[in-house]
Design a protein around this motif. Sequence first.
Motif, PDB file in Angstrom:
ATOM      1  N   GLU A 116     -16.499   2.820   3.333  1.00  0.00           N
ATOM      2  CA  GLU A 116     -15.352   3.274   2.534  1.00  0.00           C
ATOM      3  C   GLU A 116     -14.231   3.713   3.457  1.00  0.00           C
ATOM      4  OE1 GLU A 116     -12.780   6.268   0.674  1.00  0.00           O
ATOM      5  OE2 GLU A 116     -14.360   6.795   2.089  1.00  0.00           O
ATOM      6  N   ALA A 117     -13.015   3.245   3.144  1.00  0.00           N
ATOM      7  CA  ALA A 117     -11.846   3.594   3.951  1.00  0.00           C
ATOM      8  C   ALA A 117     -10.676   3.934   3.035  1.00  0.00           C
ATOM      9  CB  ALA A 117     -11.468   2.436   4.875  1.00  0.00           C
ATOM     10  N   ARG A 118      -9.783   4.742   3.561  1.00  0.00           N
ATOM     11  CA  ARG A 118      -8.566   5.100   2.821  1.00  0.00           C
ATOM     12  C   ARG A 118      -7.370   4.617   3.623  1.00  0.00           C
ATOM     13  NH1 ARG A 118      -6.708  10.992   0.468  1.00  0.00           N
ATOM     14  NH2 ARG A 118      -4.784  10.216  -0.444  1.00  0.00           N
ATOM     15  N   ALA A 119      -6.549   3.814   2.968  1.00  0.00           N
ATOM     16  CA  ALA A 119      -5.379   3.244   3.627  1.00  0.00           C
ATOM     17  C   ALA A 119      -4.260   4.273   3.740  1.00  0.00           C
ATOM     18  CB  ALA A 119      -4.876   2.032   2.837  1.00  0.00           C
ATOM     19  N   GLY A 150      -2.748   0.068   0.498  1.00  0.00           N
ATOM     20  CA  GLY A 150      -4.016  -0.247  -0.154  1.00  0.00           C
ATOM     21  C   GLY A 150      -4.275  -1.731  -0.292  1.00  0.00           C
ATOM     22  N   ALA A 151      -3.264  -2.493  -0.688  1.00  0.00           N
ATOM     23  CA  ALA A 151      -3.439  -3.942  -0.846  1.00  0.00           C
ATOM     24  C   ALA A 151      -3.747  -4.600   0.493  1.00  0.00           C
ATOM     25  CB  ALA A 151      -2.197  -4.566  -1.479  1.00  0.00           C
ATOM     26  N   ASP A 152      -3.113  -4.108   1.554  1.00  0.00           N
ATOM     27  CA  ASP A 152      -3.370  -4.659   2.890  1.00  0.00           C
ATOM     28  C   ASP A 152      -4.798  -4.361   3.340  1.00  0.00           C
ATOM     29  OD1 ASP A 152      -0.700  -5.544   3.083  1.00  0.00           O
ATOM     30  OD2 ASP A 152      -0.073  -3.633   3.938  1.00  0.00           O
ATOM     31  N   LEU A 153      -5.247  -3.135   3.092  1.00  0.00           N
ATOM     32  CA  LEU A 153      -6.617  -2.770   3.455  1.00  0.00           C
ATOM     33  C   LEU A 153      -7.624  -3.583   2.653  1.00  0.00           C
ATOM     34  CD1 LEU A 153      -8.640  -1.042   5.023  1.00  0.00           C
ATOM     35  CD2 LEU A 153      -8.374   0.718   3.252  1.00  0.00           C
ATOM     36  N   LEU A 154      -7.370  -3.756   1.367  1.00  0.00           N
ATOM     37  CA  LEU A 154      -8.264  -4.563   0.528  1.00  0.00           C
ATOM     38  C   LEU A 154      -8.339  -5.995   1.051  1.00  0.00           C
ATOM     39  CD1 LEU A 154     -10.029  -4.885  -2.001  1.00  0.00           C
ATOM     40  CD2 LEU A 154      -7.926  -5.310  -3.287  1.00  0.00           C
ATOM     41  N   ALA A 155      -7.207  -6.585   1.367  1.00  0.00           N
ATOM     42  CA  ALA A 155      -7.195  -7.958   1.900  1.00  0.00           C
ATOM     43  C   ALA A 155      -7.946  -8.024   3.227  1.00  0.00           C
ATOM     44  CB  ALA A 155      -5.757  -8.439   2.067  1.00  0.00           C
ATOM     45  N   ARG A 192     -11.915  -1.147  -5.284  1.00  0.00           N
ATOM     46  CA  ARG A 192     -10.745  -0.352  -4.916  1.00  0.00           C
ATOM     47  C   ARG A 192     -10.653   0.831  -5.859  1.00  0.00           C
ATOM     48  NH1 ARG A 192      -5.954  -4.438  -6.759  1.00  0.00           N
ATOM     49  NH2 ARG A 192      -6.584  -4.581  -8.932  1.00  0.00           N
ATOM     50  N   ALA A 193      -9.942   1.861  -5.421  1.00  0.00           N
ATOM     51  CA  ALA A 193      -9.827   3.093  -6.202  1.00  0.00           C
ATOM     52  C   ALA A 193      -8.458   3.717  -5.939  1.00  0.00           C
ATOM     53  CB  ALA A 193     -10.937   4.067  -5.816  1.00  0.00           C
ATOM     54  N   PRO A 194      -8.098   4.707  -6.766  1.00  0.00           N
ATOM     55  CA  PRO A 194      -6.837   5.409  -6.521  1.00  0.00           C
ATOM     56  C   PRO A 194      -6.794   5.977  -5.100  1.00  0.00           C
ATOM     57  CG  PRO A 194      -7.721   6.017  -8.667  1.00  0.00           C
ATOM     58  CD  PRO A 194      -8.780   5.202  -7.974  1.00  0.00           C
ATOM     59  N   GLN A 195      -5.601   6.318  -4.679  1.00  0.00           N
ATOM     60  CA  GLN A 195      -5.341   6.840  -3.339  1.00  0.00           C
ATOM     61  C   GLN A 195      -5.584   5.783  -2.266  1.00  0.00           C
ATOM     62  OE1 GLN A 195      -7.849  10.352  -3.364  1.00  0.00           O
ATOM     63  NE2 GLN A 195      -6.120  11.621  -4.037  1.00  0.00           N
ATOM     64  N   ASP A 196      -5.405   4.503  -2.640  1.00  0.00           N
ATOM     65  CA  ASP A 196      -5.507   3.387  -1.698  1.00  0.00           C
ATOM     66  C   ASP A 196      -6.844   3.361  -0.957  1.00  0.00           C
ATOM     67  OD1 ASP A 196      -3.009   2.260  -2.298  1.00  0.00           O
ATOM     68  OD2 ASP A 196      -1.983   3.660  -0.955  1.00  0.00           O
ATOM     69  N   LEU A 246     -13.849   0.262  -1.004  1.00  0.00           N
ATOM     70  CA  LEU A 246     -15.287   0.443  -0.809  1.00  0.00           C
ATOM     71  C   LEU A 246     -15.951  -0.925  -0.754  1.00  0.00           C
ATOM     72  CD1 LEU A 246     -17.913   2.219  -0.914  1.00  0.00           C
ATOM     73  CD2 LEU A 246     -17.793   1.955  -3.405  1.00  0.00           C
ATOM     74  N   VAL A 247     -16.804  -1.135   0.236  1.00  0.00           N
ATOM     75  CA  VAL A 247     -17.592  -2.368   0.342  1.00  0.00           C
ATOM     76  C   VAL A 247     -19.053  -1.955   0.392  1.00  0.00           C
ATOM     77  CG1 VAL A 247     -18.093  -4.446   1.681  1.00  0.00           C
ATOM     78  CG2 VAL A 247     -15.739  -3.550   1.587  1.00  0.00           C
ATOM     79  N   ILE A 248     -19.869  -2.555  -0.483  1.00  0.00           N
ATOM     80  CA  ILE A 248     -21.312  -2.322  -0.481  1.00  0.00           C
ATOM     81  C   ILE A 248     -21.999  -3.644  -0.197  1.00  0.00           C
ATOM     82  CG2 ILE A 248     -23.309  -1.465  -1.755  1.00  0.00           C
ATOM     83  CD1 ILE A 248     -21.357   0.027  -3.592  1.00  0.00           C
TER      84      ILE A 248
END
Length: 85
Positions: free
Chosen positions: A8-11, A16-21, A39-43, A46-48
């Motif tokens: 789990e990381a917070r951008a 957030g979109a960049d981190l997700l990509a 993805r969740a609020p506050q950018d 989470l990857v499981i």
Amino acid sequence: MTVALMWEARALDGRGADLLAWARKQELDGQPLRRETFRAPQDRVLVITWWDAAYDAELPELPEPDGELVSRAVHRWRFESVDGD
């Protein structure tokens, strides 16, 4: 045994979109049984990944993203399945 690795990381604000990509493009050495990305609020991203392995097995994990993408160090957790035992 099934082991789940959580990453789990917070951008940084607005990234957030960049981190997700970035997370979705990351390849692992080996093929997990399953992999899901959230993805969740506050950018937050989470990857499981689920693996057929012993709890203490050495397993591939997603790396730390570039410091210009995240606002803090990545959080990592490891869990073992208890269903069906």
